[in-house]
Design an enzyme around this catalytic site. Structure first.
Site, PDB file in Angstrom:
ATOM      1  N   HIS A 181      34.754  -6.196  15.153  1.00  0.00           N
ATOM      2  CA  HIS A 181      36.134  -6.562  14.854  1.00  0.00           C
ATOM      3  C   HIS A 181      36.650  -5.540  13.843  1.00  0.00           C
ATOM      4  O   HIS A 181      35.903  -5.062  12.981  1.00  0.00           O
ATOM      5  CB  HIS A 181      36.204  -7.965  14.251  1.00  0.00           C
ATOM      6  CG  HIS A 181      37.540  -8.310  13.675  1.00  0.00           C
ATOM      7  ND1 HIS A 181      38.595  -8.738  14.449  1.00  0.00           N
ATOM      8  CD2 HIS A 181      38.004  -8.272  12.385  1.00  0.00           C
ATOM      9  CE1 HIS A 181      39.637  -8.969  13.686  1.00  0.00           C
ATOM     10  NE2 HIS A 181      39.315  -8.697  12.418  1.00  0.00           N
ATOM     11  N   CYS A 187      41.507  -6.877  19.116  1.00  0.00           N
ATOM     12  CA  CYS A 187      41.869  -6.449  17.765  1.00  0.00           C
ATOM     13  C   CYS A 187      41.786  -4.932  17.609  1.00  0.00           C
ATOM     14  O   CYS A 187      42.601  -4.320  16.898  1.00  0.00           O
ATOM     15  CB  CYS A 187      40.968  -7.129  16.740  1.00  0.00           C
ATOM     16  SG  CYS A 187      39.206  -6.801  16.989  1.00  0.00           S
TER      17      CYS A 187
END
Length: 246
Positions: A41, A115
């Protein structure tokens, strides 16, 4: 000029501790030892003590912020300085408002709109280099697999069309032979069953109309209309094998 920093996390938001440990191990092997990448992430920091990223939600924008390195869903890994932006804080705030509208939470997709893709777009708007390739390599590999699958499907449809077209040409050719050979030289019924254009024409016609192997009823029909030969000789013909070879 303001420094733009990328913050990278290991994705450990599974309810299973075993799964989280497996992901950590994958990241250590594929990123730390081999340098290929892993399951990560990411979030971007520019101006202030917050980092900006993107995630799934049913309603509203998927763009969100949290304190630097403090996202509670993941395990913090490292930070990377991407460069410096010439955008003012007012410009950055405008960019973030625009992205908040462009990236609703329901549009999140693990392979094509996650993301890391968001951070790439934000970096592009800030005029700094995009994320290092290893950060999103697993998702990019997934994108490649999807493209390959789509291309394969297109090629299959093209091949199917070409087979049908070839069958039509072959049928016209065989029908032409049949009209020219209305009075053929005498030969045994079994030979007529194997080589006669009537049976072959029926086979090609069946492919054109149904796209499938001729049924036993069609073979019997050809036998009954005068192609000659006993039933066993037609079965020995094995039209399904001819269809496979085509």
């Amino acid at each position: 000029m303001k420094e733009v920093v990328l913050h990278v996390y290991d994705v450990t938001n599974s309810d299973s501790e075993k799964t989280n440990n497996t992901i950590l191990q994958i990241n250590r092997i594929f990123k730390d030892r081999i340098g290929l990448g892993g399951i990560f992430h990411s979030a971007v920091q520019v101006y202030g003590e917050e980092e900006w990223s993107f995630g799934f939600c049913e309603n509203g924008s998927g763009v969100f912020s949290c304190p630097i390195g403090k996202n509670p869903m993941y395990t913090y890994r490292e930070c990377i300085v991407l460069g410096e932006t010439e955008c003012s804080i007012a410009t950055v705030n405008r960019i973030l408002r625009e992205l908040s509208r462009e990236w609703p939470g329901h549009s999140y997709d693990l392979l094509s709109r996650n993301c890391n893709h968001f951070c790439d777009v934000l970096c592009e708007r800030l005029a700094v280099p995009k994320l290092p390739g290893w950060v999103n390599r697993f998702a990019n590999a997934g994108d490649t697999a999807v493209v390959v699958a789509e291309n394969t499907a297109v090629k299959f449809r093209q091949a199917k069309t070409e087979i049908v077209n070839a069958s039509r040409v072959a049928y016209r050719f065989m029908a032409g032979l049949a009209s020219k050979n209305q009075n053929p030289q005498p030969e045994s019924p079994s030979n007529q069953s194997r080589n006669g254009p009537t049976f072959q024409g029926s086979w090609f016609k069946n492919i054109i109309s149904n796209g499938a192997k001729p049924s036993s009823s069609e073979s019997t029909s050809s036998h009954d209309t005068g192609t000659g030969g006993d039933e066993s000789s037609l079965q020995n013909q094995k039209p399904s094998e001819q269809s496979t070879r085509l």
